[in-house]
Design a protein around this motif. Structure first.
Motif, PDB file in Angstrom:
ATOM      1  N   GLU A 180       0.816  -1.331  -0.023  1.00  0.00           N
ATOM      2  CA  GLU A 180       0.082  -0.014   0.069  1.00  0.00           C
ATOM      3  C   GLU A 180       1.195   1.083  -0.251  1.00  0.00           C
ATOM      4  N   GLY A 181       2.097   1.183  -0.251  1.00  0.00           N
ATOM      5  CA  GLY A 181       3.244   2.307  -0.455  1.00  0.00           C
ATOM      6  C   GLY A 181       2.831   4.080   0.231  1.00  0.00           C
ATOM      7  N   GLY A 182       2.648   4.434  -0.127  1.00  0.00           N
ATOM      8  CA  GLY A 182       2.653   6.254   0.258  1.00  0.00           C
ATOM      9  C   GLY A 182       3.214   6.965   0.091  1.00  0.00           C
ATOM     10  N   ILE A 183       3.320   8.243   1.124  1.00  0.00           N
ATOM     11  CA  ILE A 183       4.795   9.127   0.771  1.00  0.00           C
ATOM     12  C   ILE A 183       4.942   9.402   2.188  1.00  0.00           C
ATOM     13  N   PHE A 184       6.319   9.928   2.982  1.00  0.00           N
ATOM     14  CA  PHE A 184       6.216   9.718   3.457  1.00  0.00           C
ATOM     15  C   PHE A 184       5.928  10.258   4.827  1.00  0.00           C
ATOM     16  N   SER A 185       5.582  11.816   4.416  1.00  0.00           N
ATOM     17  CA  SER A 185       4.465  12.595   5.520  1.00  0.00           C
ATOM     18  C   SER A 185       3.611  11.591   6.215  1.00  0.00           C
ATOM     19  N   ASP A 186       2.544  10.787   4.885  1.00  0.00           N
ATOM     20  CA  ASP A 186       1.380  10.095   5.308  1.00  0.00           C
ATOM     21  C   ASP A 186       1.791   8.829   6.085  1.00  0.00           C
ATOM     22  N   GLN A 187       2.577   8.667   6.017  1.00  0.00           N
ATOM     23  CA  GLN A 187       2.866   6.660   7.367  1.00  0.00           C
ATOM     24  C   GLN A 187       3.186   6.828   8.361  1.00  0.00           C
ATOM     25  N   VAL A 188       2.514   5.931   9.309  1.00  0.00           N
ATOM     26  CA  VAL A 188       2.593   5.583  10.416  1.00  0.00           C
ATOM     27  C   VAL A 188       4.476   5.397  10.761  1.00  0.00           C
ATOM     28  N   GLN A 189       4.518   5.955  11.593  1.00  0.00           N
ATOM     29  CA  GLN A 189       6.702   6.239  12.132  1.00  0.00           C
ATOM     30  C   GLN A 189       6.556   4.617  12.003  1.00  0.00           C
ATOM     31  N   ARG A 190       8.271   4.085  11.877  1.00  0.00           N
ATOM     32  CA  ARG A 190       8.857   2.370  11.494  1.00  0.00           C
ATOM     33  C   ARG A 190      10.189   2.938  12.176  1.00  0.00           C
ATOM     34  N   GLN A 191      10.758   1.483  12.330  1.00  0.00           N
ATOM     35  CA  GLN A 191      11.983   1.368  13.213  1.00  0.00           C
ATOM     36  C   GLN A 191      12.734   2.306  12.475  1.00  0.00           C
ATOM     37  N   GLN A 192      13.531   1.863  10.709  1.00  0.00           N
ATOM     38  CA  GLN A 192      14.457   2.721  10.844  1.00  0.00           C
ATOM     39  C   GLN A 192      13.941   4.192   9.912  1.00  0.00           C
ATOM     40  N   HIS A 193      13.738   5.381  11.026  1.00  0.00           N
ATOM     41  CA  HIS A 193      12.848   6.214  10.521  1.00  0.00           C
ATOM     42  C   HIS A 193      14.068   7.805  10.454  1.00  0.00           C
ATOM     43  N   ARG A 194      13.674   8.562   8.952  1.00  0.00           N
ATOM     44  CA  ARG A 194      14.326   9.472   9.396  1.00  0.00           C
ATOM     45  C   ARG A 194      14.228  11.012   8.793  1.00  0.00           C
ATOM     46  N   ASP A 195      13.515  11.726   9.294  1.00  0.00           N
ATOM     47  CA  ASP A 195      13.049  12.875   8.664  1.00  0.00           C
ATOM     48  C   ASP A 195      13.949  14.211   8.425  1.00  0.00           C
ATOM     49  N   TYR A 196      14.231  14.352   7.272  1.00  0.00           N
ATOM     50  CA  TYR A 196      15.761  15.261   6.457  1.00  0.00           C
ATOM     51  C   TYR A 196      15.255  16.563   6.439  1.00  0.00           C
ATOM     52  N   GLN A 197      14.001  16.918   6.913  1.00  0.00           N
ATOM     53  CA  GLN A 197      13.583  17.961   6.975  1.00  0.00           C
ATOM     54  C   GLN A 197      13.287  18.841   5.266  1.00  0.00           C
ATOM     55  N   GLN A 198      13.552  17.337   3.688  1.00  0.00           N
ATOM     56  CA  GLN A 198      13.528  18.577   2.852  1.00  0.00           C
ATOM     57  C   GLN A 198      12.148  17.962   2.442  1.00  0.00           C
ATOM     58  N   LEU A 284      12.993   8.437   5.390  1.00  0.00           N
ATOM     59  CA  LEU A 284      13.080   7.655   4.910  1.00  0.00           C
ATOM     60  C   LEU A 284      12.357   6.535   6.096  1.00  0.00           C
ATOM     61  N   ASN A 285      11.991   5.899   5.924  1.00  0.00           N
ATOM     62  CA  ASN A 285      10.389   5.013   6.979  1.00  0.00           C
ATOM     63  C   ASN A 285      10.943   3.928   6.438  1.00  0.00           C
ATOM     64  N   ALA A 286      11.343   2.831   7.055  1.00  0.00           N
ATOM     65  CA  ALA A 286      11.728   1.173   6.742  1.00  0.00           C
ATOM     66  C   ALA A 286      11.615   0.454   7.837  1.00  0.00           C
ATOM     67  N   GLN A 287      10.106  -0.850   7.471  1.00  0.00           N
ATOM     68  CA  GLN A 287      10.529  -1.419   8.479  1.00  0.00           C
ATOM     69  C   GLN A 287      10.185  -2.941   7.904  1.00  0.00           C
ATOM     70  N   ALA A 288      11.032  -3.492   7.713  1.00  0.00           N
ATOM     71  CA  ALA A 288      10.095  -5.410   6.508  1.00  0.00           C
ATOM     72  C   ALA A 288       9.965  -6.348   6.876  1.00  0.00           C
ATOM     73  N   ASP A 289       8.390  -5.774   8.193  1.00  0.00           N
ATOM     74  CA  ASP A 289       7.245  -7.012   8.392  1.00  0.00           C
ATOM     75  C   ASP A 289       7.077  -7.623   7.360  1.00  0.00           C
ATOM     76  N   ALA A 290       6.993  -8.546   8.084  1.00  0.00           N
ATOM     77  CA  ALA A 290       6.305 -10.052   7.488  1.00  0.00           C
ATOM     78  C   ALA A 290       5.880 -11.331   8.862  1.00  0.00           C
ATOM     79  N   SER A 291       4.881 -11.696   9.185  1.00  0.00           N
ATOM     80  CA  SER A 291       4.190 -12.749   9.970  1.00  0.00           C
ATOM     81  C   SER A 291       4.049 -13.653   9.159  1.00  0.00           C
ATOM     82  N   ARG A 292       3.628 -15.245   9.189  1.00  0.00           N
ATOM     83  CA  ARG A 292       3.598 -16.816   9.139  1.00  0.00           C
ATOM     84  C   ARG A 292       2.708 -16.403   7.109  1.00  0.00           C
ATOM     85  N   ARG A 293       1.735 -15.413   7.302  1.00  0.00           N
ATOM     86  CA  ARG A 293       1.101 -15.124   6.414  1.00  0.00           C
ATOM     87  C   ARG A 293       0.701 -13.819   5.712  1.00  0.00           C
ATOM     88  N   THR A 294       1.387 -12.839   6.122  1.00  0.00           N
ATOM     89  CA  THR A 294       1.406 -11.901   5.308  1.00  0.00           C
ATOM     90  C   THR A 294       2.769 -11.274   5.324  1.00  0.00           C
TER      91      THR A 294
END
Ligand SMILES: Cc1cc2nc3c(=O)[nH]c(=O)nc-3n(C[C@H](O)[C@H](O)[C@H](O)COP(=O)(O)OP(=O)(O)OC[C@H]3O[C@@H](n4cnc5c(N)ncnc54)[C@H](O)[C@@H]3O)c2cc1C
Length: 399
Positions: A180-198, A284-294
């Protein structure tokens, strides 16, 4: 969207696609990455009615996204594999790199790296439309406009994932892929997160002396300015502080072209016209989430600054690699193997992009590229290992 709870219990895969509300694979998000995954699964033998794509927007809204993307050679090849070669792709054969208020420049040529092109410039819609056509030809279904409200791992006995849809009955799946992609400012904060103020100001611009197939990357104190060859002019990606981006967006055409001329200089002559401007927040907003079936892929797993042109290129590789594992193995094992295989590519791409974004948003962090820029770009032409280092960072996804 609610994140699924991880689970480690294993069980055999079940396929009950004869029931209309149950699918083998449900892909949330029919952006380029979700579509690519559906096509690769289908190509590998999954029948069309076992796959459902869901997108919150209608096809026209998705294809009108203002972004222009620099695709790597490898991404071009993947799109050809899905009979979805982009319309109007302009090859980049040279990249001119310069630094504002510093003497010198360097030119990177595709032929020095045995590549037909360093990248291809394509509008987001011109990537989406051929993918849509391939989906239709393959009879792959897209439920749209339909918002996915939440994804719940069902209890272990049922062994299915439940997808809650806004305004209609839930559906279930053996495997759910979040694209479901999306752009930085619309996303929930993830583990690897950096706001470059850009933010990036995006527009199409025309100028007096365009140079065919040559892209420009100009590093300024505010951030990088990229001009990517497109039609008779350039696609502009102007990265700067959010307040500055908002004020640039509000300028009329004449004032905007003047501001661009001042920031970029006269390497392509006078800027003569600009399309309406759009602003995207960057981070930057990244977190490589997975579960058994997602599992998450593309921007749903990692949203990157566009400075190195890596986001979609990495997303398409995610889709391709995940499909191979899901085709070969039962869902849980396929997801587990995908997470292991793709980790290196993901972390490396995040590291490169984050390094470049920090360098150009802030400055001096001692990286190799900082050394390259510090040397004065003319000198770089004489020092081929450094030039290769610079070229590799600039090659829009490399693969
Ligand atoms: C200014 C800018 C320039 C860029 N330049 C480049 C570049 O040169 N090269 C490059 O490789 N990448 C570039 N990128 C990154 C690239 O745009 C993304 O990596 C890419 O679009 C990600 O594709 P995706 O399919 O994962 O997500 P998206 O393109 O965001 O698509 C996601 C889809 O999911 C749907 N959706 C969202 N939420 C829901 C929901 N709850 N339910 C149902 N559907 C939902 C959306 O409607 C959308 O259609 C750039 C990005 C920006 C902002």
């Amino acid at each position: 969207m609610q994140a699924p709870a991880p689970s480690s219990a294993a069980s055999p895969m079940t396929t009950t696609s004869s029931h209309p509300s149950h699918y083998r694979f449900v892909i949330c998000g029919a952006g380029p990455v979700g579509q690519a995954l559906a096509l690769e699964l289908h190509r590998g033998g999954v029948v069309a009615n076992e796959i459902l794509l869901i997108d919150a927007k209608n096809a026209e809204q998705v294809s009108k996204d203002a972004r222009t993307i620099a695709l790597s050679h490898g991404s071009q090849q993947l799109l050809e594999r899905w009979h979805a070669s982009p319309q109007n792709a302009t090859a980049i054969r040279e990249i001119h790199v310069s630094r504002r208020r510093h003497f010198g420049r360097t030119l990177i040529h595709a032929q020095d790296y045995s590549l037909p092109a360093l990248g291809y410039v394509v509008r987001y819609g011109d990537i989406i439309n051929p993918l849509e056509r391939s989906l239709t030809q393959a009879d792959l279904q897209v439920l749209r406009p339909q918002l996915v409200a939440a994804i719940h791992n069902a209890d272990d006995e049922a062994d299915v994932v439940r997808i809650a849809l806004a305004g209609r009955d839930d559906i279930t799946a053996d495997c759910v892929i979040q694209a479901e992609g999306g752009i930085f400012s619309d996303q929930v904060q993830r583990q690897q997160h950096r706001d470059y103020q850009q933010s990036a100001v995006i527009a199409h611009v025309n100028c007096a002396h365009p140079i065919a197939h040559r892209a420009f990357e100009r590093f300024t104190e505010e951030g990088p300015i990229a001009l990517l060859p497109q039609d008779a002019g350039y696609s502009l990606v102007w990265c700067c502080r959010p307040e500055r981006a908002n004020s640039l967006q509000q300028l009329d055409d004449v004032a905007f072209l003047q501001a661009l001329q001042t920031a970029f200089g006269d390497r392509v002559g006078q800027f003569t016209a600009a399309s309406p401007r759009f602003v995207f927040t960057l981070g930057l907003n990244a977190q490589a989430d997975a579960s058994r079936r997602t599992v998450k892929i593309g921007n749903a797993a990692q949203t990157l600054h566009p400075v190195a042109g890596q986001g979609l290129n990495l997303g398409l590789r995610d889709a391709f690699v995940l499909a191979q594992h899901l085709l070969r193995d039962p869902v849980e094992i396929g997801i587990e193997k995908f997470m292991q295989t793709q980790e290196h590519d993901r972390q490396r791409t995040i590291k490169i992009t984050d390094g470049m974004a920090r360098l150009f948003a802030a400055s001096a962090d001692g990286s190799a590229l900082q050394t390259v820029l510090g040397l004065g770009l003319s000198a770089v032409d004489l020092l081929s290992p450094l030039k290769r280092e610079l070229a590799e960072q600039m090659m829009f996804g490399r693969r």
